[in-house]
Design an enzyme around this catalytic site. Structure first.
Site, PDB file in Angstrom:
ATOM      1  N   LYS A   1       0.850  -1.190   0.000  1.00 28.31           N
ATOM      2  CA  LYS A   1       0.000   0.000   0.000  1.00 28.31           C
ATOM      3  C   LYS A   1       0.877   1.229   0.000  1.00 28.31           C
ATOM      4  CE  LYS A   1      -3.911   2.181   0.324  1.00 28.31           C
ATOM      5  NZ  LYS A   1      -3.502   2.883  -0.918  1.00 28.31           N
TER       6      LYS A   1
ATOM      7  N   LYS B   1       5.488   3.322   8.370  1.00 26.00           N
ATOM      8  CA  LYS B   1       4.342   4.230   8.543  1.00 26.00           C
ATOM      9  C   LYS B   1       3.051   3.418   8.602  1.00 26.00           C
ATOM     10  CE  LYS B   1       4.073   7.603   5.531  1.00 26.00           C
ATOM     11  NZ  LYS B   1       3.713   8.471   4.368  1.00 26.00           N
TER      12      LYS B   1
ATOM     13  N   ASN C   1      -2.203  19.091  -1.885  1.00 23.80           N
ATOM     14  CA  ASN C   1      -3.228  18.408  -1.092  1.00 23.80           C
ATOM     15  C   ASN C   1      -2.915  18.428   0.413  1.00 23.80           C
ATOM     16  OD1 ASN C   1      -3.835  15.412   0.147  1.00 23.80           O
ATOM     17  ND2 ASN C   1      -5.587  16.292  -0.912  1.00 23.80           N
TER      18      ASN C   1
ATOM     19  N   GLN D   1       7.284   3.739   3.867  1.00 23.29           N
ATOM     20  CA  GLN D   1       5.862   3.383   3.912  1.00 23.29           C
ATOM     21  C   GLN D   1       5.637   2.104   4.735  1.00 23.29           C
ATOM     22  OE1 GLN D   1       3.906   5.551   1.549  1.00 23.29           O
ATOM     23  NE2 GLN D   1       2.238   5.037   2.921  1.00 23.29           N
TER      24      GLN D   1
ATOM     25  N   SER E   1      -6.905   5.790   3.769  1.00 25.68           N
ATOM     26  CA  SER E   1      -6.914   4.881   2.618  1.00 25.68           C
ATOM     27  C   SER E   1      -7.301   3.469   3.062  1.00 25.68           C
ATOM     28  CB  SER E   1      -5.536   4.827   1.954  1.00 25.68           C
ATOM     29  OG  SER E   1      -5.361   5.901   1.067  1.00 25.68           O
TER      30      SER E   1
ATOM     31  N   ASP F   1      -0.092  10.784  -4.503  1.00 24.33           N
ATOM     32  CA  ASP F   1       1.060  11.419  -3.854  1.00 24.33           C
ATOM     33  C   ASP F   1       1.299  12.676  -4.697  1.00 24.33           C
ATOM     34  OD1 ASP F   1       3.311  10.660  -1.693  1.00 24.33           O
ATOM     35  OD2 ASP F   1       4.361  11.601  -3.347  1.00 24.33           O
TER      36      ASP F   1
ATOM     37  N   LYS G   1       5.169   1.699  -3.142  1.00 22.93           N
ATOM     38  CA  LYS G   1       5.136   3.068  -3.681  1.00 22.93           C
ATOM     39  C   LYS G   1       5.366   2.981  -5.176  1.00 22.93           C
ATOM     40  CE  LYS G   1       4.665   7.294  -2.229  1.00 22.93           C
ATOM     41  NZ  LYS G   1       3.989   7.837  -1.030  1.00 22.93           N
TER      42      LYS G   1
ATOM     43  N   THR H   1      -4.592  13.540   5.158  1.00 21.45           N
ATOM     44  CA  THR H   1      -3.164  13.691   5.497  1.00 21.45           C
ATOM     45  C   THR H   1      -2.942  15.010   6.238  1.00 21.45           C
ATOM     46  OG1 THR H   1      -2.671  12.500   3.462  1.00 21.45           O
ATOM     47  CG2 THR H   1      -0.823  13.516   4.599  1.00 21.45           C
TER      48      THR H   1
HETATM   49  P1  NDP Z   1       0.714  17.817  -4.333  1.00 23.07           P
HETATM   50  O1  NDP Z   1       1.177  17.466  -5.692  1.00 23.07           O
HETATM   51  O2  NDP Z   1      -0.738  18.001  -4.091  1.00 23.07           O
HETATM   52  O3  NDP Z   1       1.455  19.120  -3.817  1.00 23.07           O
HETATM   53  C1  NDP Z   1       2.845  19.184  -3.754  1.00 23.07           C
HETATM   54  C2  NDP Z   1       3.258  20.572  -3.299  1.00 23.07           C
HETATM   55  O4  NDP Z   1       4.645  20.566  -3.007  1.00 23.07           O
HETATM   56  C3  NDP Z   1       3.051  21.615  -4.366  1.00 23.07           C
HETATM   57  O5  NDP Z   1       2.812  22.857  -3.768  1.00 23.07           O
HETATM   58  C4  NDP Z   1       4.393  21.600  -5.102  1.00 23.07           C
HETATM   59  O6  NDP Z   1       4.692  22.796  -5.792  1.00 23.07           O
HETATM   60  C5  NDP Z   1       5.353  21.375  -3.945  1.00 23.07           C
HETATM   61  N1  NDP Z   1       6.526  20.643  -4.462  1.00 23.07           N
HETATM   62  C6  NDP Z   1       6.532  19.395  -4.981  1.00 23.07           C
HETATM   63  N2  NDP Z   1       7.762  19.044  -5.366  1.00 23.07           N
HETATM   64  C7  NDP Z   1       8.534  20.089  -5.094  1.00 23.07           C
HETATM   65  C8  NDP Z   1       9.911  20.335  -5.257  1.00 23.07           C
HETATM   66  N3  NDP Z   1      10.749  19.416  -5.797  1.00 23.07           N
HETATM   67  N4  NDP Z   1      10.379  21.534  -4.840  1.00 23.07           N
HETATM   68  C9  NDP Z   1       9.543  22.453  -4.283  1.00 23.07           C
HETATM   69  N5  NDP Z   1       8.229  22.278  -4.109  1.00 23.07           N
HETATM   70  C10 NDP Z   1       7.736  21.109  -4.498  1.00 23.07           C
HETATM   71  O7  NDP Z   1       1.300  16.668  -3.396  1.00 23.07           O
HETATM   72  P2  NDP Z   1       0.841  16.240  -1.931  1.00 23.07           P
HETATM   73  O8  NDP Z   1       0.342  17.401  -1.172  1.00 23.07           O
HETATM   74  O9  NDP Z   1      -0.024  15.046  -2.060  1.00 23.07           O
HETATM   75  O10 NDP Z   1       2.223  15.734  -1.310  1.00 23.07           O
HETATM   76  C11 NDP Z   1       3.100  16.599  -0.607  1.00 23.07           C
HETATM   77  C12 NDP Z   1       4.032  15.780   0.271  1.00 23.07           C
HETATM   78  O11 NDP Z   1       3.255  15.013   1.198  1.00 23.07           O
HETATM   79  C13 NDP Z   1       4.897  14.763  -0.454  1.00 23.07           C
HETATM   80  O12 NDP Z   1       6.134  14.646   0.229  1.00 23.07           O
HETATM   81  C14 NDP Z   1       4.120  13.462  -0.296  1.00 23.07           C
HETATM   82  O13 NDP Z   1       4.961  12.341  -0.406  1.00 23.07           O
HETATM   83  C15 NDP Z   1       3.596  13.636   1.114  1.00 23.07           C
HETATM   84  N6  NDP Z   1       2.430  12.841   1.483  1.00 23.07           N
HETATM   85  C16 NDP Z   1       1.280  12.878   0.746  1.00 23.07           C
HETATM   86  C17 NDP Z   1       0.174  12.154   1.139  1.00 23.07           C
HETATM   87  C18 NDP Z   1      -1.117  12.232   0.413  1.00 23.07           C
HETATM   88  O14 NDP Z   1      -2.072  11.631   0.897  1.00 23.07           O
HETATM   89  N7  NDP Z   1      -1.235  12.947  -0.699  1.00 23.07           N
HETATM   90  C19 NDP Z   1       0.225  11.282   2.322  1.00 23.07           C
HETATM   91  C20 NDP Z   1       1.454  11.380   3.079  1.00 23.07           C
HETATM   92  C21 NDP Z   1       2.505  12.124   2.645  1.00 23.07           C
HETATM   93  P3  NDP Z   1       4.536  22.842  -7.393  1.00 23.07           P
HETATM   94  O15 NDP Z   1       3.073  22.730  -7.647  1.00 23.07           O
HETATM   95  O16 NDP Z   1       5.127  24.126  -7.776  1.00 23.07           O
HETATM   96  O17 NDP Z   1       5.314  21.668  -7.910  1.00 23.07           O
HETATM   97  O1  2IT Z   2       2.971   8.880   1.550  1.00 23.02           O
HETATM   98  C1  2IT Z   2       1.823   8.432   1.736  1.00 23.02           C
HETATM   99  O2  2IT Z   2       1.518   7.894   2.800  1.00 23.02           O
HETATM  100  C2  2IT Z   2       0.844   8.589   0.661  1.00 23.02           C
HETATM  101  N1  2IT Z   2       1.162   9.191  -0.357  1.00 23.02           N
HETATM  102  C3  2IT Z   2      -0.532   8.018   0.829  1.00 23.02           C
HETATM  103  C4  2IT Z   2      -0.531   6.543   0.544  1.00 23.02           C
HETATM  104  C5  2IT Z   2      -1.891   5.895   0.466  1.00 23.02           C
HETATM  105  O3  2IT Z   2      -1.900   4.728   0.075  1.00 23.02           O
HETATM  106  O4  2IT Z   2      -2.914   6.505   0.792  1.00 23.02           O
END
Ligand code: NDP
Ligand code: 2IT
Length: 451
Positions: A95, A119, A246, A116, A383, A171, A131, A215
């Site tokens: 997952k 976690k 997100n 993961q 999830s 992600d 992943k 998240t």
């Molecule tokens: P999104 O794509 O929704 O948002 C990512 C954000 O981070 C955007 O604002 C983006 O800016 C910025 N960003 C991404 N890459 C870079 C980079 N290399 N340098 C600077 N800014 C960057 O992703 P999420 O919100 O889903 O994910 C954000 C983080 O949270 C990640 O590390 C992800 O692994 C982690 N995460 C996500 C989960 C989920 O459920 N979605 C669960 C647990 C962890 P821009 O648009 O300009 O690229």
């Molecule tokens: O980093 C994470 O935990 C996620 N991007 C969410 C994974 C999931 O299966 O909901």
């Protein structure tokens, strides 16, 4: 029984990880962070050495890479690389999310997949670690290009996943839109409706309410637990959140609900700042509806400031910092700056956003620090609740899911605190998260035998 010392054993396995996975810096970093915590477990359980627990944990069950050809709007064929790492399925189906970002490579996917495992174990739910993703860049692509890419990606990925095998989700760069296209293609290829093959779906076809928020909300629930232990709360606190995707948006939403003031957030082009507090509805409109850039905020709020250097966000003075964008976005000098400015708590909404040196600065200065494996586990936890709803063909209310999320985050916090206490690092949530996650997976591995 092995006579090898725990510390020598851990060093030896780490050296072999570096040798067998050359040039994979992010993967090495994730393993190093984990290995730094676990020596006391191996001292107390020497059988773990004999059982090859570490050697088995650092070697993914399989890493699948594949070609993703697709046709752009000009009729030109493009080719990206797809990945899925199926790391460990001791406690449940693999997952973990899918990331679409040009920086994606095997090191990034393996660091994310490795983290993961633990976690997911910490959530207490029956989910293993995986992943995936692609070096595809969604920025500037039309909806039809995104759809064609997702269809091609799933044509190959579908061979390896299933509700009881491996369950991807979102992600970076993958949200409800992409999950919808991926699900449609999977459904067509299988000729059957396996709702539980993906999570983060639209609630119209089996998605869980509150998954979108989970998240970010979960990270703030975790912050609340940390603050409670110092008799503090979020009311009136100045908060910085990096990113505006997100995780960031829903961390901001929950923090505001708890009375905090969000003074800054960012995207990869820079950060916006307003000491009186940012307007989240405007940020949502720019990011969720228009898929625009964060500096567009100044069109509505010309008095806000924009700085074209996203990582400079950590130079602002705040009480709480929530790195919610990407790996290694907060380094040692940023950590020192935050400490100098009086930061009280950090919680990692992103995966591995703080470098090892930055974490040391926080610990040395008695700053509350919630590591990613624990603080952002709310997303994958909901999830797993989505998988449960899909299996039972039921859907729960937003309030029901949100309440379960709050309970899970409090449980995770308590598991970390207890493990840290038991293994002589009281209050160290990094140690607590790593050890509590490890113990659950290792015990499962031993009980199931060497397979
Ligand atoms: P999104 O794509 O929704 O948002 C990512 C954000 O981070 C955007 O604002 C983006 O800016 C910025 N960003 C991404 N890459 C870079 C980079 N290399 N340098 C600077 N800014 C960057 O992703 P999420 O919100 O889903 O994910 C954000 C983080 O949270 C990640 O590390 C992800 O692994 C982690 N995460 C996500 C989960 C989920 O459920 N979605 C669960 C647990 C962890 P821009 O648009 O300009 O690229
Ligand atoms: O980093 C994470 O935990 C996620 N991007 C969410 C994974 C999931 O299966 O909901």
């Amino acid at each position: 029984m092995s006579s090898e010392l725990a510390s020598d054993h851990i060093k030896k396995v780490y050296q072999s990880v570096k040798k067998r996975n050359p040039n994979e810096d992010e993967f090495h970093q994730a393993v190093e962070e984990f290995f730094n915590s676990i020596e006391p477990v191996f001292e107390q359980n020497p059988s773990y050495i004999e059982q090859g627990i570490l050697e088995r944990l650092v070697e993914p069950d399989r890493l699948i890479t594949f070609s993703v050809p697709w046709v752009d709007d000009n009729g030109k064929v493009q080719v990206n690389r797809g990945f899925r790492v199926q790391f460990n399925s001791t406690i449940g189906p693999y997952k973990g999310g899918l990331r679409f970002h040009p920086s994606v490579n095997s090191s990034i996917i393996k660091f994310l997949g490795f983290e993961q495992i633990f976690k997911n174990a910490l959530t207490g739910q029956p989910i293993g670690g995986g992943k995936g993703g692609s070096d595809f860049d969604p920025k500037g692509k039309s909806d039809l290009e995104i759809m064609r890419f997702c269809q091609s990606f799933m044509s190959e990925l579908s061979k390896y996943i299933g509700p009881d095998i491996d369950v991807p989700a979102g992600d970076i760069g993958v949200g409800a839109r992409e999950i919808g296209y991926l699900f449609g293609q999977y459904r067509k290829m299988r000729g059957s409706f396996h709702a539980g093959v993906l999570t983060g779906k639209s609630p119209d076809f089996g998605g869980s309410l509150a998954r979108k928020e989970a998240t970010g909300y979960g990270t703030v629930y975790f912050v609340n637990e940390m603050l409670k232990d110092r008799n503090l709360d979020l009311t009136g606190k100045k908060v910085i959140v990096s990113g505006s995707g997100n995780v960031s948006i829903y961390a901001m939403e929950k923090a505001i609900e708890y009375g905090a003031i969000i003074i800054a957030c960012s995207d990869s082009s820079g950060y916006i700042y307003d000491p009186n507090g940012l307007d989240l509805n405007t940020i949502k409109e720019i990011k969720e509806v228009k898929r625009g850039r964060i500096h567009a905020y100044l069109e509505k709020y010309p008095n806000a400031k924009f700085e074209a250097e996203s990582t400079a966000i950590w130079s602002l003075s705040c009480d709480i910092a929530l790195p919610c964008a990407t790996q290694n976005e907060l380094d040692e000098s940023a950590a020192k700056q935050l400490v100098k400015n009086g930061v009280v708590a950090i919680a990692e909404g992103a995966n591995m956003p703080s470098t090892l040196d930055a974490i040391k600065v926080f610990h040395d200065n008695n700053v509350l620090f919630g590591p990613a494996k624990a603080a952002n586990a709310g997303g994958v936890a909901v999830s797993a609740l989505e998988m449960a709803q899909n299996s039972s063909r039921l859907s729960w209310s937003f309030e029901e899911v949100d309440q379960k999320l709050q309970d899970i985050m409090a449980d995770i916090y308590n598991r970390c605190i207890e493990a840290a206490e038991q293994y002589n690092s009281p209050g160290n949530l990094v140690v607590g998260a790593n050890i509590a996650g490890l113990l659950r997976v290792a015990e499962g591995m031993i009980t199931q035998g060497v397979i």
